[in-house]
Design an enzyme around this catalytic site. Structure first.
Site, PDB file in Angstrom:
ATOM      1  N   LYS A 187      13.692  -7.454 -31.247  1.00 30.39           N
ATOM      2  CA  LYS A 187      12.523  -6.852 -31.900  1.00 30.39           C
ATOM      3  C   LYS A 187      12.981  -5.897 -33.008  1.00 30.39           C
ATOM      4  O   LYS A 187      12.437  -5.899 -34.115  1.00 30.39           O
ATOM      5  CB  LYS A 187      11.661  -6.117 -30.864  1.00 30.39           C
ATOM      6  CG  LYS A 187      10.874  -7.072 -29.972  1.00 30.39           C
ATOM      7  CD  LYS A 187      10.282  -6.418 -28.730  1.00 30.39           C
ATOM      8  CE  LYS A 187       9.638  -7.495 -27.850  1.00 30.39           C
ATOM      9  NZ  LYS A 187       9.124  -7.001 -26.570  1.00 30.39           N
TER      10      LYS A 187
ATOM     11  N   GLN B  44       8.249  -1.897 -23.292  1.00 30.10           N
ATOM     12  CA  GLN B  44       8.817  -3.150 -22.786  1.00 30.10           C
ATOM     13  C   GLN B  44       8.534  -3.298 -21.289  1.00 30.10           C
ATOM     14  O   GLN B  44       8.737  -2.372 -20.516  1.00 30.10           O
ATOM     15  CB  GLN B  44      10.335  -3.175 -23.070  1.00 30.10           C
ATOM     16  CG  GLN B  44      11.019  -4.485 -22.717  1.00 30.10           C
ATOM     17  CD  GLN B  44      10.510  -5.672 -23.529  1.00 30.10           C
ATOM     18  OE1 GLN B  44      10.100  -5.534 -24.682  1.00 30.10           O
ATOM     19  NE2 GLN B  44      10.499  -6.845 -22.928  1.00 30.10           N
TER      20      GLN B  44
ATOM     21  N   ASP C 198       1.047  -5.192 -28.657  1.00 29.91           N
ATOM     22  CA  ASP C 198       1.192  -6.256 -27.653  1.00 29.91           C
ATOM     23  C   ASP C 198      -0.159  -6.908 -27.350  1.00 29.91           C
ATOM     24  O   ASP C 198      -0.209  -7.997 -26.776  1.00 29.91           O
ATOM     25  CB  ASP C 198       1.725  -5.676 -26.333  1.00 29.91           C
ATOM     26  CG  ASP C 198       3.225  -5.863 -26.163  1.00 29.91           C
ATOM     27  OD1 ASP C 198       3.743  -6.888 -26.640  1.00 29.91           O
ATOM     28  OD2 ASP C 198       3.858  -5.004 -25.538  1.00 29.91           O
TER      29      ASP C 198
HETATM   30  N1  GUN Z   1       8.150  -8.462 -21.392  1.00 26.92           N
HETATM   31  C1  GUN Z   1       8.115  -9.817 -21.495  1.00 26.92           C
HETATM   32  N2  GUN Z   1       7.303 -10.189 -22.503  1.00 26.92           N
HETATM   33  C2  GUN Z   1       6.812  -9.070 -23.043  1.00 26.92           C
HETATM   34  C3  GUN Z   1       5.941  -8.805 -24.130  1.00 26.92           C
HETATM   35  O1  GUN Z   1       5.405  -9.701 -24.800  1.00 26.92           O
HETATM   36  N3  GUN Z   1       5.703  -7.492 -24.400  1.00 26.92           N
HETATM   37  C4  GUN Z   1       6.247  -6.492 -23.673  1.00 26.92           C
HETATM   38  N4  GUN Z   1       5.933  -5.229 -24.000  1.00 26.92           N
HETATM   39  N5  GUN Z   1       7.061  -6.693 -22.660  1.00 26.92           N
HETATM   40  C5  GUN Z   1       7.342  -7.980 -22.354  1.00 26.92           C
END
Ligand code: GUN
Length: 293
Positions: free
Chosen positions: A53, A97, A120
């Site tokens: 990211k 996350q 998200d």
């Molecule tokens: N963990 C696995 N996929 C995601 C996601 O799309 N966003 C976040 N914040 N955590 C994750």
């Protein structure tokens, strides 16, 4: 006939080029989109996601900051970080996350993020807006699946899409996105899950199958119809002694058999994965534009 491979890498690169231009335009107006990430603990998959990211942000010219907290950090510390980012205009988007350690409430943390900065698309307000067909940030993985379909010439409009899996992160929001009366959507959607008595009965009727049930190589060729489009959201680590890491990644699709029967298929890795990060960048740029900061 062998299926055409839909390259997530290629589609992601195309969207990132579009975003780069948009970021330049915003910067000329004095807006620099920025992403704040909170990572709790050291889970290797989470660290790897957060790293990609950050790289993605750098690639398209976004400000990015990852705050790392120890595994035993109290919930209050996570909320404090979110509060700080909610109130600082340099963060257009905030992401915590997942998964979080058991002593921290995911619901509480997600609800604490300002809905306008919820890149998200997990905040209950945004989930409600999505179901109602109102403008909102779309959850990144399902949005990425939609983009892969549309940009590979497989517009879901009027098609029967069978979504395998009902998670809050993928299955449920994907069904909500694809059933909307909207461009790139307007599909008839069936969601199958562990409660279904006969999953192949449904998947065999699908024009498009999206495998997101979290079971390695579970969708096999006998479960689809000839010429179906297959999107694989699964990311499973399975032991492989021939690899330095000791594991390899496989999806929820039995790729070799399904690729013989499908018309289009997404690989793992290199399919949905690069799209998830790209749609996060998209949401961050959109949030910056809406917030005007
Ligand atoms: N963990 C696995 N996929 C995601 C996601 O799309 N966003 C976040 N914040 N955590 C994750």
């Amino acid at each position: 006939m062998a299926a055409e491979v839909i390259s997530g890498k290629q589609v992601a690169a195309e969207i990132r080029e579009e975003l780069k231009k948009k970021v330049e335009e915003l910067k000329q107006k004095g807006i620099t989109p920025g992403l704040g990430v909170v990572l709790v603990g050291e889970d290797p998959a989470s660290v790897s996601y957060v790293t990609s990211k950050a790289k993605g942000c750098e690639e398209i010219g976004l400000f990015e900051e990852t705050v790392r907290l120890p595994e035993d950090a109290p919930e209050e510390d996570v909320l404090k970080e979110i509060d700080r980012m909610n109130n600082d205009p340099k963060y257009s988007g905030i992401l915590v996350q997942l998964p979080l350690p058991d002593h921290i409430s995911v619901e509480k943390v997600i609800s604490y993020i300002s809905p306008a900065k919820d890149v998200d698309g997990f905040h209950p307000v945004n989930q409600g807006r999505l179901l109602r067909g109102e403008p909102c940030p779309l959850p990144c993985t399902p949005h990425g699946v939609q983009q892969l379909l549309v940009r590979s010439g497989n517009d879901p409009s009027g098609k029967h899409v069978v979504v395998m899996g009902r998670s809050n992160i993928v299955g449920k929001p994907l069904a909500a996105i694809l059933m909307q009366k909207a461009k790139g959507a307007n599909a008839v959607v069936t969601v199958v899950h562990t409660g279904a008595k006969d999953i192949p009965y449904f998947t065999k009727q699908a024009d498009i199958v999206v495998a997101a049930m979290g079971k390695p190589q579970a969708l096999t060729a006998d479960m689809i119809t000839e010429g179906a489009v297959v999107v694989d959201v699964g990311v499973n680590r399975i032991p492989d002694s021939s690899k330095k890491s000791g594991f390899r990644l496989v999806g929820d699709v039995d790729y070799d058999s399904v690729a013989e029967k499908a018309s289009f298929i997404t690989p793992v890795p290199g399919g949905v994965g690069p799209m998830t990060v790209t749609m996060l960048l998209y949401n961050t740029v959109e949030a910056a534009e809406s917030l005007g900061t």
